[in-house]
Scaffold this motif. Structure first.
Motif, PDB file in Angstrom:
ATOM      1  N   SER A   1       0.755  -1.272   0.411  1.00 35.78           N
ATOM      2  CA  SER A   1      -0.245   0.356   0.044  1.00 35.78           C
ATOM      3  C   SER A   1       0.790   0.733  -0.068  1.00 35.78           C
ATOM      4  O   SER A   1       0.290   1.796   0.493  1.00 35.78           O
ATOM      5  N   LYS A   2       2.118   1.263  -0.519  1.00 35.29           N
ATOM      6  CA  LYS A   2       2.954   2.932  -0.450  1.00 35.29           C
ATOM      7  C   LYS A   2       2.018   3.167  -1.772  1.00 35.29           C
ATOM      8  O   LYS A   2       3.124   3.046  -3.282  1.00 35.29           O
ATOM      9  N   TRP A   3       1.172   3.852  -1.924  1.00 31.83           N
ATOM     10  CA  TRP A   3       0.941   4.505  -3.525  1.00 31.83           C
ATOM     11  C   TRP A   3       1.766   5.614  -4.042  1.00 31.83           C
ATOM     12  O   TRP A   3       1.934   6.198  -4.731  1.00 31.83           O
ATOM     13  N   LEU A   4       2.678   6.238  -2.682  1.00 28.24           N
ATOM     14  CA  LEU A   4       3.707   7.230  -3.283  1.00 28.24           C
ATOM     15  C   LEU A   4       4.662   6.701  -4.103  1.00 28.24           C
ATOM     16  O   LEU A   4       4.664   7.082  -5.292  1.00 28.24           O
ATOM     17  N   TYR A   5       5.067   6.107  -3.844  1.00 28.83           N
ATOM     18  CA  TYR A   5       5.774   5.089  -4.037  1.00 28.83           C
ATOM     19  C   TYR A   5       5.207   4.621  -6.131  1.00 28.83           C
ATOM     20  O   TYR A   5       5.883   4.631  -7.077  1.00 28.83           O
ATOM     21  N   LEU A   6       4.492   4.191  -6.390  1.00 26.97           N
ATOM     22  CA  LEU A   6       3.496   3.485  -7.363  1.00 26.97           C
ATOM     23  C   LEU A   6       3.389   4.722  -8.319  1.00 26.97           C
ATOM     24  O   LEU A   6       3.822   4.546  -9.263  1.00 26.97           O
ATOM     25  N   ALA A   7       2.923   6.475  -7.418  1.00 26.39           N
ATOM     26  CA  ALA A   7       2.972   7.332  -8.086  1.00 26.39           C
ATOM     27  C   ALA A   7       4.371   7.459  -9.166  1.00 26.39           C
ATOM     28  O   ALA A   7       3.902   8.126  -9.966  1.00 26.39           O
ATOM     29  N   VAL A   8       5.642   7.585  -8.464  1.00 29.36           N
ATOM     30  CA  VAL A   8       6.563   7.680  -9.099  1.00 29.36           C
ATOM     31  C   VAL A   8       7.242   7.118 -10.056  1.00 29.36           C
ATOM     32  O   VAL A   8       7.367   6.742 -10.948  1.00 29.36           O
ATOM     33  N   ILE A   9       6.619   5.493  -9.912  1.00 32.91           N
ATOM     34  CA  ILE A   9       7.182   4.863 -10.743  1.00 32.91           C
ATOM     35  C   ILE A   9       6.474   5.059 -11.895  1.00 32.91           C
ATOM     36  O   ILE A   9       7.370   4.673 -13.276  1.00 32.91           O
ATOM     37  N   LEU A  10       5.610   5.425 -11.669  1.00 39.51           N
ATOM     38  CA  LEU A  10       4.374   5.719 -12.944  1.00 39.51           C
ATOM     39  C   LEU A  10       4.104   7.349 -14.126  1.00 39.51           C
ATOM     40  O   LEU A  10       5.154   7.269 -15.003  1.00 39.51           O
ATOM     41  N   THR A  11       4.750   7.579 -13.341  1.00 39.06           N
ATOM     42  CA  THR A  11       5.925   9.074 -13.252  1.00 39.06           C
ATOM     43  C   THR A  11       6.639   8.742 -13.977  1.00 39.06           C
ATOM     44  O   THR A  11       7.208   9.743 -15.194  1.00 39.06           O
ATOM     45  N   SER A  12       7.025   8.282 -13.311  1.00 33.72           N
ATOM     46  CA  SER A  12       9.292   8.323 -13.922  1.00 33.72           C
ATOM     47  C   SER A  12       8.644   7.149 -15.509  1.00 33.72           C
ATOM     48  O   SER A  12       9.969   7.862 -16.295  1.00 33.72           O
TER      49      SER A  12
END
Lengths: 498, 500, 122
Positions: free
Chosen positions: A412-423
């Motif tokens: 449930s680490k949504w920040l990391y998910l957003a980082v992967i997608l943005t990158s």
């Protein structure tokens, strides 16, 4: 019989050739390269054999000089280390094939010395991966680092300074590591990794162990180039000669990542560093910082190698993120990305080398439409590698990101998910910029080419540089489609309790 | 949830790779245009034939299943030609045949550069589209969806002028971002539902999600497919993409790419979430809102456009949301009407785009204000245009009337009279922005039109045929392909016994 | 408290050396001085290991006839010493490579001052 000696044989072949090459090279200069290739070929074949053997029969342990561990130094050839050894040696083989022409051109009079140091570098890498002793790891880190400094320094004019900065930062890192294992030794009385893992539950609540953990993480972070310990990387990769950057970029940081995985997961234990302590989260956060930082900086670069260097910082961030998540999918993602990124970066640096070979530079502002006509295969390989880096299925890059995504969702680490997608999007920006230029921008000085018949002839690089590029590019498609085969083996590499 | 009867067959796989095989052949024949075009036509015919062969089985409720390989633990790259897949694949591959002939006429008439790249990319696009149609699970869908994005890029930037390159950048920005969001949505779905297989009626049957969680997941999905489906505010790439050559706009941006987007919407609503879940969490209202706003806004914006293709682009955006509206109603007629509109809109819009292209090649006119009197010079083209426009406005006996009628009935079934009002209003707006064009063409005097005749046969014949098909399917909706019955069957299989 | 400080005086000294070493590496502009800082840093770590090897009432780990083999606790721990021999060798090699690099840098840019170098590299 040979199986029992495999763990020692693989690094020692490289060591032997490192010593043999200067001796034979004094006699005949032309022998240096063939000797290097033979050594690499032998080790690569042994690595393949070893990997399959270990998957079928289990870990091979080798005690140097017959001293029984934990007193003696032990080499542990288990699924994870045999896999990483395979990746390293295979990539080296392909890189050495590609490097023949660049080294002959750039380093004409230093060939013997160069290949000897390359063999030394490989000794260091292989030793780092196979060893089961913490201090032995330090020795091999230093061996590979020193060889690396030398290999980088023979590049352009700015190279020695870049190498010197790398030396200072790298030695600080190694020293931190030495300090860290000093604490571990004094607390536990052993330097053997398996032994320490067994003792760890009894000593882990002391602040000394915490300090040791931090020191080791920072140290291996330097070697691995995780943000913010990545400062040595851009200059080193940019100013090194073609063959060195093709060699170090795909595998140099990966062995650091492997070492971190080995120590964090197999010595300290995933529960300790990620659940009892927030170290896992810290690593993940820094890795995310690196992902974003690397991607953004890559967009700003005008020179291809420098762009690839910053891109490497970002990609290492993915592996760091996988380590920091400390769950099965994160582990799979990290190990898979170790493999995929090695292939992708090697292909991309090959292409930079090809372009330098033909045009003398790899300046992005000078790319234009004629590149597509002059170097069709090189540019096609670039497109495949670029699409894989962005993460387009069914190429390899998509799948490592898929597992990392699943890993972040599991915790449930949504920040990391957003980082992967943005990158992924940021990656698309700097790669498509080049694709656009190469496929569409008209050359400045020519008349506006109105038809397909404008006379630009194909001028592709020679086979010894082109074929390795193509092999790796096609490999990306294969790795993507067959990723489940690889992932099923990765399950066997996981530490107990994951 | 319905258990679909399946049988193993490699035909779906063949249908996809037929045009991939054509690609190297096209590239090698680059210097021999007729041979090169022959490969395209052959691939199109074979593809259509293969898809058609799957129709009888699909009509009986059986789906051809073919699994390629395991591509992630627990998920396979698998193809399943169920009714909905065959429906979409038929439309796409059938219309590709016409588009190929039309392309040849257009590209040669305009003496375009880089024709080999054009035809090769087109082949890959169609492979990807059929792949999307036949995807058995969401991960396979994403694979082909992304391949479609990349394969359409060379076609969008084909002309390589400033407008095209910037359109290409916008296109990639929107579609790649959407693709990334889809990956996140797929990852979440897999974690919560344990599977990504498309199943009529949804795969979340026994999973409990929070209201917030379900809404976020749905919005992620919607953003992911909404870009290609032209749902506002994710639509602005579509008018920009009109910088592409007209055959590209005709097939891809009226049939393949945008319909892949709405295909995705229908798969998500009907085969991943399922009607119960959509209704219980109020997700269908969200969808309805987006669709309604899009329809009205797009229809209004169409008025402002003087460039013919841009007006058609906004019209497409509006009509795509008819489909979205239909499935959002979750009523039998609404769902069936929406799906049937995929077919009807395809034939009508492709006719209109073909006409726009013919006008461009023939008379080099792009803007509506310049179209006075061309009806006298290009009678067949403009007659076809008239038929298409009438259909889009919902006037019988063109096939557009039938899908609109069912959408209207569906709105009443769902007690959503607002949807009905939107449909009626949009129909009037359609008439409002199409009829002036027809009026100009036939009832005004043109200037400088002497000596021009109708466009080449390669272009006029497809135009006339697709217009005729629109009329034919309007009179006999089930002719040849049972499009209408299929739409109703799909709707029933998804909605099952669901009642609002 | 004082006992604690006095009892661990060797560790305080090592900390001092570490700080001096880091200071040298970061703050000094001359590259050779940076190198010296690095060497000091490494030396500090070596001393750390040696300190850790000490035992009370024990002597250097060289076999002697006056100490019977059944009493190994009279020798201090020889392992860290052996490890540090290796570390010293590594340090020497590092300094050697570093000097080779510095010679090259000097040949190319004629200065060993970091500020100057950055100026001249532009």
């Amino acid at each position: 019989m040979i199986e029992r000696n495999l763990p020692a044989l693989i690094p020692l072949i490289f060591l032997a050739s490192a010593l043999l090459i200067p001796i034979l090279g004094l006699w005949k200069k032309k022998l240096a390269y063939p000797l290097a290739i033979i050594a690499t070929l032998t080790s690569a074949s042994l690595s393949v054999y070893g990997f399959i053997y270990v998957l079928l029969n289990g870990t091979i342990r080798y005690n140097f000089s017959g001293w029984i561990p934990p007193i003696g130094i032990e080499y542990v050839y288990d699924p994870l280390s045999s896999f990483v050894v395979l990746v390293i040696n295979f990539i080296t083989l392909v890189v050495l094939t590609h490097s023949f022409i660049p080294v002959t051109i750039d380093l004409e009079f230093k060939q013997t010395a160069y290949y000897s140091v390359v063999m030394l570098l490989l000794t260091g890498f292989n030793g780092m991966v196979i060893t089961g002793d913490l201090f032995n790891l330090y020795v091999f880190i230093e061996i590979s680092s020193l060889a690396g400094y030398a290999l980088i320094a023979v590049g352009e004019k700015k190279a020695p300074f870049a190498a010197f900065r790398y030396l200072i930062i790298g030695t600080i890192g190694a020293s931190f590591y030495l300090l860290g294992i000093g604490y571990l030794y004094f607390m536990s009385g052993t330097l053997n990794m398996s032994d320490l893992a067994a003792i760890m539950p009894m000593i882990k609540d002391s602040p000394t162990i915490l300090v040791a953990l931090i020191l080791i993480v920072v140290a291996l972070g330097v070697k691995m180039a995780i943000f913010p310990m990545h400062g040595w990387l851009p200059d080193s990769y940019t100013y090194a000669p073609t063959s060195t950057s093709s060699l170090i970029a795909p595998i140099g940081t990966k062995v650091g990542a492997y070492a971190m995985m080995r120590i964090l997961f197999f010595v300290f234990g995933a529960d300790y560093f990620s659940k009892e302590l927030p170290v896992g989260d810290l690593i993940a956060i820094f890795a995310c910082g690196g992902i974003i930082f690397g991607s953004v900086m890559a967009i700003a670069q005008k020179e291809l190698k420098r762009m690839l260097a910053y891109s490497s910082v970002a990609q290492i961030g993915y592996i760091g993120l996988g380590i920091g998540l400390a769950n099965p999918f994160g582990f799979i993602g990290a190990v898979l990305h170790l493999l995929n990124h090695a292939f992708m970066k090697a292909t991309l640096f090959f292409i930079a080398g090809n372009l330098r070979n033909k045009t003398g530079n790899s300046d992005i502002t000078l790319f234009d439409d004629s590149y597509r006509k002059k170097y069709p295969w090189t540019m096609a390989s670039f497109t495949i590698a670029a699409l894989s880096m962005v993460g387009l299925p069914p190429l390899a890059g998509f799948f490592s990101k898929w597992y990392l995504v699943l890993g972040t969702i599991e915790n449930s680490k949504w920040l990391y998910l957003a980082v992967i997608l943005t990158s992924s999007l940021l990656n698309a920006v700097y790669f498509f910029r080049i694709i656009e230029k190469v496929y569409m921008k008209s050359p400045a000085q020519s008349k506006d080419s109105g038809t397909d018949n404008f006379e630009i002839k194909r001028d592709e690089v020679s086979a010894s540089m082109l074929i390795p590029t193509l092999i790796l590019a096609i490999g990306l498609i294969v790795l993507g489609l067959l990723n489940v085969v690889i992932v099923n083996q990765i399950y066997k590499m996981m530490p107990v309790g994951m | 949830m319905e258990i679909l009867q399946t049988y193993n067959s490699i035909v779906p796989f063949y249908a996809i790779i037929v045009s991939i095989i054509a690609v190297p052949l096209i590239i090698i024949s680059g210097k021999f245009p007729n041979l090169r075009e022959f490969w395209t036509i052959l691939a199109a015919l074979v593809k259509f034939g293969l898809v058609l062969s799957l129709l009888p089985g699909a009509m009986e409720g059986k789906a051809a299943l073919y699994s390629l390989l395991e591509i992630a633990p627990g998920i396979e790259l698998a193809l399943k030609a169920d009714q909905f897949g065959v429906f979409f694949a038929l439309i796409a591959s059938g219309l590709w045949i016409f588009t190929s002939f039309y392309s040849i006429g257009y590209v040669r008439g305009n003496d375009e550069r880089k024709q080999t790249r054009y035809f090769a990319s087109f082949s890959v696009c169609l492979s990807a589209t059929i792949g999307i149609a036949f995807s058995a699970n969401f991960l396979t869908f994403i694979v082909f969806y992304e391949i479609l994005t990349i394969a359409t890029y060379p076609l969008v930037i084909h002309k390589e002028n400033k407008e095209a390159i910037s359109a290409g950048r916008k296109y990639l920005l929107y579609t790649l971002s959407a693709g990334i969001i889809l990956i996140a949505a797929a990852g979440l779905t897999y974690t919560y539902a344990g599977t990504l297989n498309f199943n009529p009626g949804g795969i979340f049957e026994s999973i409990e999600l929070s209201q917030g969680g379900a809404t976020v997941l749905f919005l992620l999905f919607l953003t992911g497919v909404g870009v290609k489906a032209g749902i506002m505010p994710l639509h602005s790439w579509l008018p920009a993409a009109m910088a592409a050559p007209t055959p590209v706009s005709a097939l891809l941006h009226a049939v393949a790419v945008v319909k892949s987007g709405v295909f995705g919407v229908v798969r998500i609503v009907g085969f991943i979430f399922g009607p119960e879940m959509m209704y219980n969490y109020g997700l269908n209202n969200i969808l309805l809102a987006f669709a309604g706003v899009t329809i009205i806004t797009a229809s209004l914006l169409a008025f402002k456009q003087d460039n013919l293709k841009r007006r058609l682009a906004y019209s497409t955006i509006g009509h795509l949301s008819y489909i979205v509206l239909g499935v959002a109603l979750l009523s039998p007629s609404g769902f069936a009407g929406g799906i049937f509109h995929i077919a009807t809109h395809a034939t009508m819009k492709i006719t209109l785009f073909f006409c726009a292209g013919a006008i461009y090649v023939n008379l080099h006119k792009e803007n509506i204000s310049e179209l006075n009197g061309i009806g006298k010079v290009m009678p067949w083209t403009m007659a076809a245009f008239t038929i298409g426009s009438l259909g889009l406005a919902g006037i019988p006996p063109i096939n557009g009337f039938i899908s609109k009628w069912f959408l209207g009935v569906g709105a009443l079934q769902a007690n959503m009279s607002i949807a009905l009002i939107i449909l009626v209003l949009s129909g009037l707006l359609n008439a409002g922005y199409f009829f002036p064009i027809i009026h100009r063409a036939f009832f005004r005097e043109g200037k400088n039109l002497e000596g021009h005749k109708e466009a080449s046969l390669l272009m006029v014949l497809p135009i006339v045929i697709t217009a005729f098909l629109s009329l034919l399917f309007g009179l006999f909706p089930d002719l040849f392909f049972n499009f209408f019955t299929t739409a109703v069957n799909i709707s029933n299989s998804v909605l099952g016994g669901f009642l609002r | 408290m004082l006992d604690f400080i006095a009892g661990h005086y060797d560790y305080w000294f090592i900390i001092l050396l570490l700080i001096i070493g880091l200071y040298g590496m970061i703050m000094k502009k001359n590259l050779v001085k940076k190198l010296i800082g690095m060497t000091i840093f490494q030396a500090a770590i070596i001393l750390f290991y040696i300190s850790g090897a000490i035992k009370a009432d024990a002597t250097v780990p060289i076999l002697s006839d006056s100490i019977p083999n059944s009493q190994p606790e009279n020798y201090i721990n020889p392992l860290p010493h052996a490890l540090m021999l290796t570390a010293i060798v590594v340090g020497v090699a590092t300094v050697g490579v570093a000097f080779a690099l510095l010679i090259q840098i000097y040949k190319r840019y004629n200065t060993l001052n970091e500020q100057e170098l950055i100026e001249r590299m532009k």
